[in-house]
Design an enzyme around this catalytic site. Structure first.
Site, PDB file in Angstrom:
ATOM      1  N   ASP A 142      -2.475   2.582   1.081  1.00  0.00           N
ATOM      2  CA  ASP A 142      -2.833   2.457   2.493  1.00  0.00           C
ATOM      3  C   ASP A 142      -1.702   2.956   3.395  1.00  0.00           C
ATOM      4  O   ASP A 142      -1.333   2.314   4.375  1.00  0.00           O
ATOM      5  CB  ASP A 142      -3.174   1.005   2.845  1.00  0.00           C
ATOM      6  CG  ASP A 142      -4.466   0.520   2.182  1.00  0.00           C
ATOM      7  OD1 ASP A 142      -4.977   1.237   1.310  1.00  0.00           O
ATOM      8  OD2 ASP A 142      -4.932  -0.565   2.529  1.00  0.00           O
ATOM      9  N   ASP A 175      -6.425   5.023  -1.468  1.00  0.00           N
ATOM     10  CA  ASP A 175      -6.916   5.040  -0.084  1.00  0.00           C
ATOM     11  C   ASP A 175      -5.772   5.270   0.900  1.00  0.00           C
ATOM     12  O   ASP A 175      -5.691   4.618   1.940  1.00  0.00           O
ATOM     13  CB  ASP A 175      -7.612   3.709   0.251  1.00  0.00           C
ATOM     14  CG  ASP A 175      -8.714   3.349  -0.728  1.00  0.00           C
ATOM     15  OD1 ASP A 175      -9.350   4.276  -1.279  1.00  0.00           O
ATOM     16  OD2 ASP A 175      -8.944   2.149  -0.961  1.00  0.00           O
TER      17      ASP A 175
END
Length: 364
Positions: A185, A206
């Site tokens: 992230d 991600d």
């Protein structure tokens, strides 16, 4: 003064160089990060933290307030809440804005950080810019996940550690030659429009995610090894609103990997559907239908042949493992090259005309 000497002084001043024996004016800065004793050589007020330099900027400035980030690690969590803050690094890799926070770690208030409180740098105002510096979250995700009892992403309070968040209020953000570093992230462009030029972004899961509109132009997107999970990574997890035609567009970028990342182990992306509160409960909001495209990008062999994959969300029936398929999102590619190019059957292939129009629409 001879014209040749004046010309030389002009060039050196524009480059920001201080040369002994030449009485030249340094480029204009409004603030300088400075730990030294006495007056700094840049002729601008010196501050020992970036937060204090930002606090000195006008609340509603209409022109750039330029802050020189000198060499060193500036360890703090910073909120940019004023418009036209421009950060200029003295050295791309040696001028470092850093902080350590991860979702599953305990914050100073005694609570877990949670993903959305971890960013090293929050941008909450328009017309932010940064050039030639590093923004990092110093949390060592790989070390944490590989130790016994370490934090894992499936825990709900895991190793998510954001370096940069473009938060509500951000718009027209522009970053050039900036290294944005973390492990999971990493980069959260969640609001407004943004442009990343010749930047480096590193991470595993991600590591570029959110609802904003962002163009990545000639950037390096580097996937890091993740040996504790069967899938080593997902580059993007967009949560683009359905009424927003453009999410994350990568143009002429290089998708690279750290040395130990396995072939075919990293997906281009998966669709993130955050939950919202409705009269009949809290569940995945159908207004979020991720959009991302990779256009004229070079890809190393770590990219999975399918290209795109699914992602779970909480269904209306309360099932927390309802899957949103990439075919239900807006994922596409155009003219990829390199050893990682696959059939990418789960993404849509763009025409030349569509690709050109999409890059134009993504620009600031």
């Amino acid at each position: 003064m001879p014209a040749s000497h004046l010309a030389r002084r002009t060039v050196l001043a524009g480059a920001g160089l201080l040369v002994p024996g030449l009485a030249l004016a340094a480029p204009r800065y409004d603030a300088v990060l400075w730990r030294g004793e006495g007056r700094n050589p840049y002729g601008a007020p010196g501050y020992r933290s970036l937060s204090k330099a930002v606090a000195a900027a006008p609340a509603n400035g209409a022109r750039p307030f330029r802050i020189l980030v000198t060499r060193g690690v500036w360890d703090e969590q910073v909120v940019i809440d004023k418009p036209f803050i421009h950060l200029v690094g003295e050295d791309r890799r040696a001028s470092v804005i850093s902080h350590l926070a991860a979702s599953g770690l305990t914050a100073p208030d005694g609570k877990r950080w949670g993903t959305f409180r971890t960013p090293t740098l929050f941008v909450r105002a328009p017309d932010f810019a940064a050039t030639r510096l590093t923004i990092q979250n110093a949390f060592d995700g790989l070390a944490e996940m590989t130790k016994p009892g370490g934090l894992h992403s499936h825990d709900g309070a895991g190793p998510q550690a954001v370096a940069l968040m473009l938060d509500k209020g951000s718009d027209r953000a522009r970053l050039s030659e900036v290294d944005i570093l973390s492990y999971q992230d990493t980069l959260f462009p969640d609001a407004g429009s943004s442009l990343f030029e010749r930047c480096l972004v590193t991470g595993s899961y991600d590591f570029i995610f959110g609802a904003g509109r962002a163009l990545f132009d000639q950037c390096e997107i580097r996937s890091l090894v993740r040996p504790v999970d069967p899938v080593e990574g997902y580059i993007v997890a967009p949560s683009t609103p359905i009424d927003q035609p453009v999410g994350f567009v990568f143009h002429q970028c290089r998708l690279t990997k750290s040395g130990a990342t396995k072939p075919g182990s990293v997906y281009l992306g998966r669709p993130w559907r955050p939950s919202s509160a409705f009269p009949d409960g809290r569940y995945g909001d159908p207004r979020y239908v991720g959009m991302s495209a990779f256009i004229d990008c070079w890809m190393d062999d770590h990219i999975a042949p399918e290209g795109w994959t699914e992602m779970w969300y909480t269904g209306k029936d309360g099932n927390p493992r309802t899957m949103l398929q990439p075919e239900e999102a807006r994922f596409s590619q155009f003219r990829p090259r390199g050893p990682g190019v696959g059939p990418f059957k789960r993404g849509r292939w763009l025409s030349s005309r569509e690709a050109k129009a999409l890059v134009a629409a993504a620009r600031l």
